[in-house]
Write an enzyme that holds these catalytic residues in place. Sequence first.
Site, short mmCIF file in Angstrom:
data_model
loop_
_atom_site.label_atom_id
_atom_site.label_comp_id
_atom_site.label_asym_id
_atom_site.label_seq_id
_atom_site.Cartn_x
_atom_site.Cartn_y
_atom_site.Cartn_z
N GLY A 192 0.80 -1.22 0.00
CA GLY A 192 0.00 0.00 0.00
C GLY A 192 0.83 1.26 0.00
CG HIS A 193 -1.28 5.07 0.29
ND1 HIS A 193 -2.28 5.94 0.01
CD2 HIS A 193 -1.56 4.61 1.53
CE1 HIS A 193 -3.11 6.02 1.03
NE2 HIS A 193 -2.68 5.22 1.97
CG ASN A 194 2.21 7.52 2.29
OD1 ASN A 194 1.80 7.58 1.14
ND2 ASN A 194 2.29 8.59 3.07
#
Length: 337
Positions: free
Chosen positions: A243-245
């Site tokens: 997922g993001h980050n």
Amino acid sequence: MPDPRFFETLSPLSVADLAARIGGEVERGGDRMVASVAPLSSADGGAIAFLGDRKFAAALATTQAGCVIVPAEAKDAAPSSAAVIISRTPQASWAKASLLLHRPMLLDAAITRDEAAEDDSVVVEPGAILGQGVRIGRGSRIGANSVIAPGVQIGRDCVIGANVSVAFALIGDRVKLYAGARIGEAGFGATGTAAGAMDIPQLGRVILQDGVTVGANSCIDRGAYDDTVIGENTKIDNLVMVGHNCVIGRNNLMAANTGISGSVTSGDNVIFGGKAGIGDHITIGEGARVAAGAGVLADVPAGETWSGYPARPIRQFLRETVWLAKQASSKKAPKES
């Protein structure tokens, strides 16, 4: 400021104009101009940030943002140097502002291999598309029907398989992306509005460091604002989701069907068994191991092995499993009357 290789920055707007277009109310500083969006912690005087949760109140008090979007009850906590917009849904208002100030580069035109390649050793197979600003290092190969979006930088001796898509990404040397991998798609971010859920624009990048391998049909999302980073020599199996980050350390191993939620951080030499699931905003220490099928909902200390759902240290998990098995087997069948 979002990376200009991937995002176009549009014309600045006054705080008053911006507030009118995002459904906010100006508390002060309506004449100030803002040119970008940013988180509270990294915003400068030309940026607009927001307070979406009380746990970030300290960041609001010290932010250098030129303008902040806050709920009415937090307006007095905003720095005196910042313009203030009041909103019942600060994150949604910030998302609307980002759409007015930044626009992702689109694949409106393709360039040739010669325009993108470092030298003649680069191979671009039939059907592959290269966006404007793409650069490909010596000895790399782009597979058939792959799409390399505008601004992407690919290092030397990389292998990009067939039907891969890469966007908003910086790729190191000796990286392998197997068939069907998706790098740099928008991360899963949504916020509530009066009209229902709204997507939050994702303004970050993906950085794959040297020697990374990404398996077939795996997905690595770009950051919401900061970057998603995969460390050197990390090996990712097929059908993995990052997922993001997320910031993944060096020499991590992720077996198939692993799912990593947003904003997870892992140290170096971490191993994830198949179908492991990691909750968001979790830290996994250096050298830790997550057993196959485990569901991690808390930070994992360095060097430990966790298993089960919810995951806990493996010795504890095994003791509990044995105890439950003994309890089940000790129950006597009821006597017939």
